[in-house]
Design a protein around this motif. Structure first.
Motif, PDB file in Angstrom:
ATOM      1  N   LEU A 185       0.855  -1.187   0.000  1.00  0.00           N
ATOM      2  CA  LEU A 185       0.000   0.000   0.000  1.00  0.00           C
ATOM      3  C   LEU A 185       0.887   1.232   0.000  1.00  0.00           C
ATOM      4  N   VAL A 186       0.790   2.034  -1.053  1.00  0.00           N
ATOM      5  CA  VAL A 186       1.480   3.323  -1.113  1.00  0.00           C
ATOM      6  C   VAL A 186       0.440   4.382  -0.778  1.00  0.00           C
ATOM      7  N   THR A 187       0.620   5.044   0.352  1.00  0.00           N
ATOM      8  CA  THR A 187      -0.384   5.987   0.830  1.00  0.00           C
ATOM      9  C   THR A 187       0.267   7.332   1.151  1.00  0.00           C
TER      10      THR A 187
ATOM     11  N   ASP B 269       2.204  -7.754  -6.024  1.00  0.00           N
ATOM     12  CA  ASP B 269       3.348  -8.309  -6.747  1.00  0.00           C
ATOM     13  C   ASP B 269       3.736  -7.420  -7.932  1.00  0.00           C
ATOM     14  N   GLY B 270       3.698  -6.107  -7.698  1.00  0.00           N
ATOM     15  CA  GLY B 270       4.110  -5.135  -8.705  1.00  0.00           C
ATOM     16  C   GLY B 270       3.028  -4.680  -9.648  1.00  0.00           C
ATOM     17  N   VAL B 271       1.873  -5.338  -9.640  1.00  0.00           N
ATOM     18  CA  VAL B 271       0.768  -4.975 -10.525  1.00  0.00           C
ATOM     19  C   VAL B 271      -0.230  -4.116  -9.749  1.00  0.00           C
ATOM     20  N   VAL B 272      -0.728  -3.048 -10.370  1.00  0.00           N
ATOM     21  CA  VAL B 272      -1.695  -2.191  -9.700  1.00  0.00           C
ATOM     22  C   VAL B 272      -2.988  -2.966  -9.466  1.00  0.00           C
TER      23      VAL B 272
ATOM     24  N   ASP C  19       0.018  -6.134   2.803  1.00  0.00           N
ATOM     25  CA  ASP C  19       1.085  -6.767   3.573  1.00  0.00           C
ATOM     26  C   ASP C  19       2.123  -5.752   4.039  1.00  0.00           C
ATOM     27  N   GLU C  20       2.391  -4.763   3.196  1.00  0.00           N
ATOM     28  CA  GLU C  20       3.357  -3.720   3.532  1.00  0.00           C
ATOM     29  C   GLU C  20       2.727  -2.364   3.272  1.00  0.00           C
TER      30      GLU C  20
END
Length: 382
Positions: free
Chosen positions: A5-7, A31-34, A47-48
């Motif tokens: 999660l990029v927040t 796994d790198g896919v949006v 997870d992260e």
């Protein structure tokens, strides 16, 4: 497989049709896919977690035109041009000699170095051309090595006529469209030709491209870099994915491009390095032409791996706004490669994302030359 999660994103560029740019946003990569984009307050668990603290996030750049498989250096030519000498295509022969003499390991080390530079500046999808071998074995070698680095490989045996065929152009064209194409087609997705003064005529270029198309390769074309010609008409007629450089365009050329699926790929690094006039991106966009921005990374006429630099040049010299230039370096590059899975951050995108050390993408042109890429996640350029 793990999710990230990029927040805390201050400005998120997704190129989503409904809301291409949003604030206070988040992205989930699986796994790198949006897997998801939206308002940060609605973000799902992952997870992260990466909080970017108000930074801008953009799609990974798509560099649809590079020549990374080479050896040697031509800094002296650049210095000569800056001292007032004019550019011609003749210097390519020097790189051919150096590339033929290099080992596989030497070529791969150099290409990987350049790929690392590309990724550090936000590029996650890269096309790589051959064209500095110009023998059957050397062109096939270049493409085999390039294929180990990217699926976007282009056979450019018709870059120039090599010195050993200077007195028999037809024999070289027979080679390119015959045994060289046979050896190279298994390692290539595309075929390209340098259709310009000092390289190949329009008729010769048609012969090369039609041979590649018959072997199942997609067509691309270097054209109208050094002077006006019928290169654009040829590209459109053959349904080429792109015509690249496109510096000298007639009104008819622009009209043809606007009515076609052929992308005009602009390469401002080449104009910067050769002191050629910059083409007008504004003219093309206003006519409805799809444009891409690419580096044209090569040792002779555009030795840069920085798409942010190209964006700044396009804004300053080609009449584009920052969003238009960013779109050309992402979605435009994807269109030039006929890819719908890169160049955006809609669900399903595989091209990765770029976190900028800036609150908005405007800083890509506002702060030219500054290394603004803070982090790259996903994509293949490494």
């Amino acid at each position: 497989m793990r999710t990230l999660l990029v927040t805390g994103i201050g400005e998120l560029t997704t190129w989503d049709d409904g809301r291409p740019v949003r604030s206070d946003a988040a992205v989930v990569l699986d796994d790198g896919v949006v897997a998801w984009t939206g308002d940060a307050r609605h973000a799902p668990d992952a997870d992260e977690r990466l909080d970017v603290d108000g930074a801008a996030v953009i799609p990974g750049f798509v560099d649809s035109h590079t020549h990374l498989m080479f050896a040697g250096d031509r800094a002296d030519e650049f210095a000569a041009r800056m001292a007032g000498e004019s550019y011609t295509a003749g210097g390519i022969q020097r790189t051919v000699e150096a590339t033929r003499a290099a080992s596989d390991d030497e070529l791969l080390v150099n290409a990987r170095r350049l790929l690392a530079e590309l990724r550090a500046q936000g590029t996650t999808t890269v096309e790589i051309k051959s064209g500095y071998g110009l023998t059957v074995d050397d062109e096939a070698r270049a493409l085999r090595l390039a294929r180990s680095l990217t699926p976007e490989t282009t056979f450019l045996g018709a870059h120039v006529v090599p010195a050993e065929y200077a007195d028999d152009r037809d024999a070289y064209l027979d080679l390119v469209t015959g045994s060289m194409l046979d050896a190279c087609a298994p390692h290539a997705r595309w075929i390209d030709v340098f259709c310009d003064r000092g390289a190949f005529t329009v008729d010769e270029s048609r012969r090369v491209l039609e041979a590649g198309i018959a072997r199942g390769l997609g067509a691309r074309l270097h054209g109208a870099q050094l002077e006006p010609s019928a290169a654009v008409e040829l590209a459109v007629d053959l349904g080429a994915a792109s015509v690249d450089h496109a510096t000298f365009l007639s009104d008819r050329d622009v009209e043809l491009l606007a009515g076609s699926s052929t992308v005009a790929t602009l390469l401002p690094g080449a104009e910067f390095s050769t002191r050629q006039p910059y083409p007008s991106g504004r003219r093309l966009l206003d006519a409805g032409v799809t444009i891409a921005l690419a580096t044209d990374c090569n040792p002779g006429s555009s030795y840069t791996t920085s798409l942010p630099f190209c964006i700044a040049l396009a804004v300053r010299e080609m009449g584009l706004t920052v969003p238009e230039a960013l779109r050309a370096a992402t979605l435009g590059g994807a269109a030039a490669l006929r890819r719908d899975d890169v160049g955006h951050l809609r669900p399903g995108a595989t091209g990765g994302l770029v976190v900028l050390d800036a609150p908005s993408a405007v800083h890509l042109a506002y702060r030219p030359g500054v290394p603004l890429v803070q982090r790259v996640a996903g994509g293949v350029a490494a």
